[in-house]
Scaffold this active site. Structure first.
Site, mmCIF file in Angstrom:
data_model
loop_
_atom_site.group_PDB
_atom_site.id
_atom_site.type_symbol
_atom_site.label_atom_id
_atom_site.label_comp_id
_atom_site.label_asym_id
_atom_site.label_seq_id
_atom_site.Cartn_x
_atom_site.Cartn_y
_atom_site.Cartn_z
ATOM 1 N N GLN A 209 49.455 18.848 12.261
ATOM 2 C CA GLN A 209 48.905 17.876 11.331
ATOM 3 C C GLN A 209 48.081 18.617 10.275
ATOM 4 O O GLN A 209 47.267 19.451 10.649
ATOM 5 C CB GLN A 209 48.017 16.845 12.053
ATOM 6 C CG GLN A 209 48.797 15.918 12.933
ATOM 7 C CD GLN A 209 47.972 14.754 13.498
ATOM 8 O OE1 GLN A 209 48.516 13.802 14.033
ATOM 9 N NE2 GLN A 209 46.651 14.818 13.392
ATOM 10 N N HIS A 228 48.688 9.315 11.273
ATOM 11 C CA HIS A 228 47.480 9.353 12.097
ATOM 12 C C HIS A 228 46.355 8.514 11.496
ATOM 13 O O HIS A 228 45.257 9.005 11.206
ATOM 14 C CB HIS A 228 47.004 10.787 12.336
ATOM 15 C CG HIS A 228 46.231 10.921 13.624
ATOM 16 N ND1 HIS A 228 45.931 12.125 14.210
ATOM 17 C CD2 HIS A 228 45.687 9.975 14.439
ATOM 18 C CE1 HIS A 228 45.250 11.933 15.326
ATOM 19 N NE2 HIS A 228 45.085 10.626 15.478
#
Length: 282
Positions: A209, A228
Site C-alpha cells: 500500500q 483502504h
C-alpha cells in the site's frame, strides 16, 4: 525490528486506528516498548463497509451502476449475477470488535450466520444471533456462501486463504477482506475469480500500500476493491484523534492506559493485544 533496535529512547508506539501488525510486536516486547491503538475507534465504520461490500457483490451493484454511467439499459446483463442475500450462509473469520458488529448487522437480513474465532463467544450471544461456531476457518469455509475476514494479521492468519482453502469453498461463493491483504494469496484470489471458483471478491486492503497501478486486483473480474478507506470515515477520524490524545495524555501524566487500548505493555502482550495477537516462537 531494526528500526526499534536503532531507537533506544523509544518507549511508546501508537496506532491512530486499529491494527498493530505494522509494529514488530516481538521486537517491542524484547525492548520494553509499549504498543497501543485506538481500539473500537472505527469498528462500526468497518462493519458497515463489510455489509455494503457483501450487498454490492451479491446484488451485482457496481456493474449495474456502470451500465447507467455508460448510458445503457441492459437489465438482463445487470441481473445475470444478482441474488438475494436472504437465506445465504454467511461466516466471519474472527468475531471480535468488527466481526461481531458485522454479525449483528447481518442478522436482520435473515441469513444463516457462522463464525470461527480462537475465543468462543458467550452462549447468550450465540443464541441471540443463532450463530454456528466452527473450530477453524478451514472447517467453516465450505459451508458458507459469503465469507468475511475480520481477523488481525499474525503468524496464524498470514496466507490463510491460499489455493488450498479457496479450493474448499463453495463454487460461486463471495469473499470479503477488510482486514489485511496478506491474509489471502493475491494471485490465488485472481485465479479463483477468473475460474469462477469465487463469484466475487471485495477488499479494502492491499499489499503493498499504496497499490501500484499494475496490481492485479485493480483489473481482476467481479471485484469491488476500495483503497483502504473502510475505517477512515470522517466520523471514525474524529474518534482516532480523541483516542490518540487520550493515550498520550495518560502516558505523559503517568495514568494507566485503558486496557482495551493496550497491545504490548511491560514486556508482554497485554489487553486487546493478548486477545488478538500471537508472538512468533523462537
Amino acid at each position: 525490528p531494526e528500526r526499534i533496535a536503532a531507537a533506544p529512547n523509544l518507549k511508546l508506539a501508537i496506532t491512530a486506528g486499529i491494527g498493530s501488525d505494522h509494529v514488530d510486536l516481538d521486537a517491542a516486547i524484547a525492548h520494553g516498548v509499549t504498543v497501543a491503538e485506538v481500539t473500537y475507534c472505527n469498528s462500526i465504520s468497518v462493519a458497515e463497509h463489510v455489509v455494503m461490500m457483501i450487498l454490492g457483490l451479491v446484488r451485482n451493484y457496481l456493474p449495474s451502476h456502470q451500465v447507467v454511467l455508460d448510458g445503457g439499459w441492459n437489465i438482463a446483463d445487470c441481473v445475470s449475477r444478482s441474488y438475494d442475500l436472504e437465506g445465504m450462509h454467511v461466516g466471519t473469520v474472527a468475531a471480535g470488535r468488527i466481526g461481531l458488529a458485522v454479525l449483528r448487522r447481518l442478522a436482520p437480513f435473515d441469513v444463516k450466520l457462522h463464525y470461527t474465532d480462537r475465543t468462543r463467544l458467550p452462549e447468550s450471544v450465540e443464541r441471540e444471533l443463532n450463530l454456528t461456531f466452527h473450530e477453524s476457518a478451514a472447517d467453516m469455509a465450505p459451508h458458507c456462501d459469503v465469507v468475511t475476514v475480520n481477523a488481525p494479521l499474525h503468524p496464524e492468519t498470514e496466507g490463510l486463504f491460499g489455493e488450498e482453502l479457496l479450493g474448499t469453498m463453495k463454487r460461486g461463493a463471495y469473499l470479503i477482506n477488510t482486514a489485511r491483504a496478506l491474509i489471502v494469496d493475491r494471485d490465488a484470489v485472481d485465479r479463483a475469480l477468473r475460474s469462477g471458483r469465487l463469484a466475487g471478491y471485495a477488499g479494502d486492503v492491499w499489499y503493498p500500500q499504496p497499490a501500484p497501478a499494475d496490481h492485479p486486483w485493480r483489473t481482476m473480474p467481479h471485484q469491488g476493491m476500495t483503497p483502504h478507506i473502510s475505517g477512515s470515515s470522517l466520523s471514525a477520524q474524529a474518534r482516532y484523534a480523541a483516542g490518540t490524545r487520550e493515550i498520550l495524555e495518560s502516558w505523559l501524566t503517568g495514568r494507566p492506559i485503558r486496557d482495551e487500548y493496550l497491545i504490548v505493555d511491560g514486556g508482554r502482550l497485554a489487553g486487546t493485544g493478548a486477545k488478538s495477537y500471537s508472538v512468533h516462537t523462537r
